[in-house]
Design a protein around this motif. Structure first.
Motif, PDB file in Angstrom:
ATOM      1  N   CYS A 134      14.541  27.812   3.910  1.00  0.00           N
ATOM      2  CA  CYS A 134      15.449  28.809   4.476  1.00  0.00           C
ATOM      3  C   CYS A 134      14.804  30.187   4.523  1.00  0.00           C
ATOM      4  O   CYS A 134      15.016  30.950   5.482  1.00  0.00           O
ATOM      5  N   GLY A 135      14.023  30.531   3.517  1.00  0.00           N
ATOM      6  CA  GLY A 135      13.309  31.806   3.535  1.00  0.00           C
ATOM      7  C   GLY A 135      12.329  31.882   4.689  1.00  0.00           C
ATOM      8  O   GLY A 135      12.203  32.913   5.357  1.00  0.00           O
ATOM      9  N   ALA A 136      11.645  30.760   4.942  1.00  0.00           N
ATOM     10  CA  ALA A 136      10.697  30.714   6.059  1.00  0.00           C
ATOM     11  C   ALA A 136      11.424  30.896   7.388  1.00  0.00           C
ATOM     12  O   ALA A 136      10.962  31.630   8.261  1.00  0.00           O
ATOM     13  N   GLN A 137      12.570  30.244   7.542  1.00  0.00           N
ATOM     14  CA  GLN A 137      13.327  30.361   8.789  1.00  0.00           C
ATOM     15  C   GLN A 137      13.870  31.767   8.980  1.00  0.00           C
ATOM     16  O   GLN A 137      13.792  32.329  10.077  1.00  0.00           O
ATOM     17  N   THR A 142      12.762  39.105  12.986  1.00  0.00           N
ATOM     18  CA  THR A 142      13.530  40.064  12.203  1.00  0.00           C
ATOM     19  C   THR A 142      14.088  41.206  13.030  1.00  0.00           C
ATOM     20  O   THR A 142      15.163  41.708  12.741  1.00  0.00           O
ATOM     21  N   THR A 143      13.368  41.651  14.058  1.00  0.00           N
ATOM     22  CA  THR A 143      13.897  42.740  14.877  1.00  0.00           C
ATOM     23  C   THR A 143      13.706  42.435  16.355  1.00  0.00           C
ATOM     24  O   THR A 143      12.731  41.804  16.759  1.00  0.00           O
ATOM     25  N   PHE A 144      14.654  42.903  17.153  1.00  0.00           N
ATOM     26  CA  PHE A 144      14.583  42.737  18.613  1.00  0.00           C
ATOM     27  C   PHE A 144      15.218  43.961  19.242  1.00  0.00           C
ATOM     28  O   PHE A 144      16.421  44.154  19.180  1.00  0.00           O
ATOM     29  N   SER A 145      14.397  44.839  19.819  1.00  0.00           N
ATOM     30  CA  SER A 145      14.872  46.061  20.475  1.00  0.00           C
ATOM     31  C   SER A 145      15.832  46.847  19.581  1.00  0.00           C
ATOM     32  O   SER A 145      16.863  47.344  20.020  1.00  0.00           O
ATOM     33  N   GLY A 146      15.498  46.933  18.300  1.00  0.00           N
ATOM     34  CA  GLY A 146      16.321  47.678  17.362  1.00  0.00           C
ATOM     35  C   GLY A 146      17.403  46.868  16.689  1.00  0.00           C
ATOM     36  O   GLY A 146      18.045  47.348  15.751  1.00  0.00           O
ATOM     37  N   ALA A 147      17.642  45.639  17.139  1.00  0.00           N
ATOM     38  CA  ALA A 147      18.650  44.778  16.515  1.00  0.00           C
ATOM     39  C   ALA A 147      17.993  43.956  15.418  1.00  0.00           C
ATOM     40  O   ALA A 147      16.946  43.346  15.631  1.00  0.00           O
ATOM     41  N   VAL A 148      18.587  43.961  14.238  1.00  0.00           N
ATOM     42  CA  VAL A 148      18.066  43.181  13.120  1.00  0.00           C
ATOM     43  C   VAL A 148      18.633  41.770  13.203  1.00  0.00           C
ATOM     44  O   VAL A 148      19.848  41.575  13.226  1.00  0.00           O
ATOM     45  N   ILE A 149      17.754  40.776  13.261  1.00  0.00           N
ATOM     46  CA  ILE A 149      18.162  39.395  13.458  1.00  0.00           C
ATOM     47  C   ILE A 149      17.933  38.589  12.184  1.00  0.00           C
ATOM     48  O   ILE A 149      16.845  38.590  11.633  1.00  0.00           O
ATOM     49  N   ARG A 150      18.974  37.911  11.737  1.00  0.00           N
ATOM     50  CA  ARG A 150      18.858  36.984  10.620  1.00  0.00           C
ATOM     51  C   ARG A 150      19.557  35.690  11.011  1.00  0.00           C
ATOM     52  O   ARG A 150      20.566  35.719  11.719  1.00  0.00           O
ATOM     53  N   THR A 151      19.028  34.545  10.546  1.00  0.00           N
ATOM     54  CA  THR A 151      19.599  33.276  10.992  1.00  0.00           C
ATOM     55  C   THR A 151      20.111  32.384   9.873  1.00  0.00           C
ATOM     56  O   THR A 151      20.728  31.366  10.153  1.00  0.00           O
ATOM     57  N   THR A 152      19.882  32.738   8.614  1.00  0.00           N
ATOM     58  CA  THR A 152      20.367  31.867   7.535  1.00  0.00           C
ATOM     59  C   THR A 152      21.565  32.442   6.793  1.00  0.00           C
ATOM     60  O   THR A 152      22.100  31.786   5.905  1.00  0.00           O
ATOM     61  N   HIS A 153      21.963  33.663   7.109  1.00  0.00           N
ATOM     62  CA  HIS A 153      23.179  34.227   6.514  1.00  0.00           C
ATOM     63  C   HIS A 153      23.808  35.184   7.519  1.00  0.00           C
ATOM     64  O   HIS A 153      23.126  35.743   8.370  1.00  0.00           O
TER      65      HIS A 153
END
Length: 281
Positions: A134-137, A142-153
């Motif tokens: 999960c840490g690897a995923q 992590t960031t896209f045009s200023g948006a912080v992206i997370r996928t496990t929480h």
């Protein structure tokens, strides 16, 4: 400036990952693990409680899960090499790694008695494997045009959805005119086009996981389902970047002699002219 292809790639890929994360989470919730493997807030709080109550073995176990998650993120950071989203074969490598870890987790945990996992001194540390995955995923983009992206929480994403909606309401009421740090009242509502699908993906993944586990009577073998789909996705990404793109480049330019590396992220040249009007629609 990000290209339209990147935006679509990120959104679809992110939803796929959140579906898998939701599925993985319920595998451990249903089996009664008293802490999570895909996020750290509650686990870190558990360390505090256990330490104060002198339950040092429990505190050590929670710290081990946190360490595994961090190591997984470290490995992805090394492979991907950037915090900004940029399509490339390195994501395929990370997905294959996560698939291997989940496969090992499912096979080993299923064939280890619940008594050993709960009461054994060291057996419970097998849960570090899915935490590592999960840490690897979670560190993949992590960031896209200023948006912080997370996928496990979903804590940060839920917060961002609320903040953006609140800002939009205030902007609509005309209360943003004197705020110089908001781009003259412009609210980045385009981010909702990423965050809401991710949020729904996690919800769908958890629901599907619960139905599958209960209907088929699966326990940790259920981890083999996301392991398989993630592995196939990772393999497909590598094939696309090393076969399809390599062939198209060699066909269009005979001067292109270098092959892409596992650690090089890139986007195809066919997207180079596309703009991101989609973001502000």
């Amino acid at each position: 400036m990000y290209r339209r292809g990147d935006f679509i790639y990120l959104t679809i890929g992110g939803v796929v990952l959140t579906i898998h994360a939701g599925f993985i989470n319920v595998c451990f919730l249903i089996e009664g693990l008293d802490t999570a493997v895909s996020y750290l807030t509650g686990t870190l709080a558990h360390v505090s409680v256990a330490a104060v109550e002198r339950q040092y073995e429990s505190a050590l176990f929670s710290l081990a899960l946190i360490l595994a998650f961090i190591v997984g993120s470290l490995v992805t950071g090394f492979i991907v090499g950037t915090e900004k989203f940029k399509s490339g074969p390195s994501y395929g490598v990370v997905l294959l790694l996560e698939s291997c870890l989940l496969t090992i987790s499912g096979l080993v945990l299923e064939n280890t008695s619940q008594d050993r996992l709960v009461n054994g001194l060291w057996w419970k540390y097998l849960y570090m494997l899915p935490a590592l995955a999960c840490g690897a995923q979670n560190a993949m983009c992590t960031t896209f045009s200023g948006a912080v992206i997370r996928t496990t929480h979903m804590t940060g994403i839920s917060t961002d959805i609320g903040v953006i909606i609140g800002q939009k309401i205030r902007s609509t009421l005309g209360l943003f005119h004197h705020r110089s740090n908001t781009n003259n009242g412009d609210v980045e509502t385009w981010k909702l086009k990423v965050f809401i699908p991710l949020w729904l993906g996690f919800l769908v993944g958890g629901s599907v996981g619960t139905i599958v586990i209960q209907a088929l009577g699966l326990k940790y073998y259920a981890l083999l389902i996301p392991a398989t789909t993630l592995g196939l996705t990772g393999f497909g990404l590598l094939c696309y970047h090393y076969l399809v793109l390599k062939f198209s480049r060699s066909s269009s330019s005979s001067s292109s002699s270098s092959s892409p590396s596992f650690f090089d992220n890139h986007t195809s040249s066919s997207d180079a002219e596309e703009s991101y009007g989609l973001l502000n629609e």
